[in-house]
Design an enzyme around this catalytic site. Structure first.
Site, PDB file in Angstrom:
ATOM      1  N   LYS A 190      -5.997  28.536 -27.265  1.00 35.10           N
ATOM      2  CA  LYS A 190      -5.319  27.643 -28.290  1.00 35.10           C
ATOM      3  C   LYS A 190      -4.559  28.849 -28.909  1.00 35.10           C
ATOM      4  O   LYS A 190      -3.516  28.337 -29.597  1.00 35.10           O
ATOM      5  CB  LYS A 190      -6.474  27.063 -29.101  1.00 35.10           C
ATOM      6  CG  LYS A 190      -7.418  25.896 -28.767  1.00 35.10           C
ATOM      7  CD  LYS A 190      -6.713  24.819 -28.256  1.00 35.10           C
ATOM      8  CE  LYS A 190      -7.733  23.667 -27.912  1.00 35.10           C
ATOM      9  NZ  LYS A 190      -8.583  23.663 -27.159  1.00 35.10           N
TER      10      LYS A 190
HETATM   11  C1  LIG Z   1      -9.140  22.902 -26.103  1.00 31.54           C
HETATM   12  C2  LIG Z   1      -9.877  23.245 -25.154  1.00 31.54           C
HETATM   13  C3  LIG Z   1     -10.026  22.482 -23.807  1.00 31.54           C
HETATM   14  C4  LIG Z   1      -9.261  21.352 -23.281  1.00 31.54           C
HETATM   15  O1  LIG Z   1      -7.866  21.638 -23.657  1.00 31.54           O
HETATM   16  P1  LIG Z   1      -7.092  20.383 -23.769  1.00 31.54           P
HETATM   17  O2  LIG Z   1      -5.692  20.665 -24.036  1.00 31.54           O
HETATM   18  O3  LIG Z   1      -7.251  19.632 -25.024  1.00 31.54           O
HETATM   19  O4  LIG Z   1      -7.114  19.465 -22.604  1.00 31.54           O
HETATM   20  C5  LIG Z   1     -10.854  22.903 -22.664  1.00 31.54           C
HETATM   21  N1  LIG Z   1     -11.347  24.220 -22.922  1.00 31.54           N
HETATM   22  C6  LIG Z   1     -11.527  25.048 -24.084  1.00 31.54           C
HETATM   23  C7  LIG Z   1     -12.384  25.869 -24.480  1.00 31.54           C
HETATM   24  C8  LIG Z   1     -10.926  24.373 -25.172  1.00 31.54           C
HETATM   25  O5  LIG Z   1     -10.761  25.296 -26.401  1.00 31.54           O
END
Ligand SMILES: *Cc1c(COP(=O)(O)O)cnc(C)c1O
Length: 476
Positions: free
Chosen positions: A121
């Site tokens: 993120k």
């Molecule tokens: C946000 C997240 C996901 C999922 O990603 P999306 O973009 O919502 O599909 C998977 N694994 C981790 C560790 C995340 O932080």
């Protein structure tokens, strides 16, 4: 570049409008009105560029529509974009930002967790936070950011906004459903503009409240509401970059590459779809899911049916309604917003919608989907540890399991498979220790996390209560 809503009842807008509003006023999601293409010669050169430079090349057509000039009053000039990207990626501890690590024959792990909060993120949020601050200052405005998190979005957003003088941030998380590390990364940030809310409910409850706040036009204007969730196009866009750089490193445009993507809200894998539309030679995108496999079942049958959330050891993927999926649905329906509106209404009314499987033929050629249950997730952590001595987190493990399942279905295909590694193993220490017998350590900048003081409000899963809470905090 103009952006249109998947529901077709909002005015088209530019990148600035998309950045500030997140969700379109008609409840839809913004998508570019056309896909820019990435010149193959440029794609080949990405592998030898610093990451921030590669990001600038991939992202700028979405911001300026390919023109070279300053986007004027509303925008972010070419030079500003370059500076924001350089600053954003300087916050990563690994110089390459998104390095590849080989985990098997033709199998690679794309490490996306070298940012400040140890999840992918940060790749987008560090950019988004800087874009906000720049644009708010430029227009002398203030803004209230509200987000829902299943664990990692929240800390990444807080980290990106904590030093802002112009934005306040409110993050809702489902109480007790994140790991302690995830919660503490959010609740121990002591800044006057940072507010954490633990909702007594699931992540889907948090998302529902968030959507309701955005659909309340009076409240939206009153507090200058803006979103940080991956429904915001400016969150998706920076993620397109690492598909292009990883493919380039493995030989694109001259070879095809496949990706296995641990999927929750469908933002990360949708970025892969965007890369494909731009001309990155992606052969397959594997939707890797845990027990919450609504999307895998949809691809198989055309039935999109809500069935409640099952908590797992990969909690950032414990989601039923993947908000970003609406962007792909728009293309599945040949960009007919009336069909998207009908499906979304059916989802609200009946908890399901159905798409004629013939319509899915196109996406099935690109997308595969595989599920890892809890036992298979732990086994994948253990296998990679035994094979490489390297620890992976449970979300990455779901991706590895899906990648290896896909490989058994396409044994001779000779395409390098890149598994996206969305989080650092130390974010999920219990599961990793259970699988490997070794507790993964937090990196130095977070080593005192368990000793820091927490600050949060606990609220019921009720829109009005949350709205009043936000008003009260902003007034105080
Ligand atoms: C946000 C997240 C996901 C999922 O990603 P999306 O973009 O919502 O599909 C998977 N694994 C981790 C560790 C995340 O932080």
């Amino acid at each position: 570049m103009q952006y249109i809503s998947t529901r077709g009842q909002a005015e088209p807008t530019d990148f600035f409008g998309v950045l500030m509003h997140g969700l379109a006023p008609d409840g839809g999601l913004y998508v570019p009105d056309e896909w820019p293409t990435l010149d193959p010669a440029l794609l080949r050169r990405l592998r030898s560029m610093p990451y921030a430079t590669a990001a600038w090349h991939v992202m700028r057509p979405f911001i300026h529509g390919g023109s070279t000039g300053d986007a004027g009053d509303r925008g972010i000039s070419d030079a500003t974009l370059r500076r924001l990207l350089e600053e954003a990626y300087a916050s990563f501890v690994h110089h390459s930002v998104a390095p590849l690590f080989q985990t098997g024959p033709d199998e690679w792990l794309l490490e996306l967790y070298h940012g400040p909060t140890l999840a992918f993120k940060d790749v987008a949020m560090q950019v988004l936070g800087r874009m906000y601050e720049h644009v708010l200052a430029h227009h002398d405005r203030h803004s209230t950011l509200v987000g829902a998190t299943s664990g990692d979005t929240g800390s990444a957003a807080i980290e990106a906004i904590r030093r802002s003088t112009r934005a306040s941030i409110f993050i809702m998380h489902p109480r007790g459903r994140t790991t302690e590390v995830q919660r503490r990364q959010m609740t121990t940030v002591q800044a006057p503009n940072v507010h954490n809310i633990a909702i007594e409910g699931t992540f889907d409850d948090c998302q529902r409240i968030l959507k309701a706040l955005f659909n309340d036009a009076a409240f939206r204007d009153e507090v200058s509401l803006s979103g940080v969730n991956s429904i915001n196009w400016a969150r998706v866009l920076p993620q397109v970059v690492y598909y292009a750089t990883a493919a380039s490193s493995l030989g694109a445009p001259d070879v095809e590459v496949s990706f296995s993507v641990p999927t929750g809200n469908f933002g990360d894998i949708f970025a892969g779809y965007v890369a494909k539309q731009m001309g990155v030679p992606i052969k397959r995108l594997v939707i890797a899911t845990n027990d919450n496999d609504i999307l895998a079942r949809f691809l198989e049958t055309g039935d999109h049916v809500l069935e409640g959330v099952t908590p797992t050891i990969s909690p950032s993927m414990d989601i039923q309604v993947s908000s970003n999926f609406e962007r792909l649905l728009f293309d599945i329906h040949d960009r007919d917003p009336a069909r998207v509106r009908a499906d979304m209404q059916a989802l609200v009314d009946d908890g399901r919608f159905h798409v004629d499987p013939a319509r899915l033929d196109g996406v099935r050629e690109l997308f595969g989907a595989h599920r890892a249950d809890e036992r298979q997730t732990l086994a994948a952590i253990r296998d990679v540890f035994d094979e490489t001595g390297f620890q992976i987190d449970p979300h990455t493990a779901v991706g590895v399991h899906a990648a290896r399942t896909d490989r058994t279905e396409h044994p001779d295909d000779g395409t390098p498979m890149v598994v996206l590694g969305p989080a650092h193993p130390a974010k999920f220490p219990a599961a990793v220790e259970r699988a490997t017998g070794v507790r993964p350590a937090l990196p130095p900048h977070l080593s005192d996390l368990y000793d820091r003081e927490e600050r949060l409000a606990v609220l019921p899963a009720d829109v009005a209560t949350v709205r009043d809470h936000i008003r009260a905090k902003l007034a105080g």
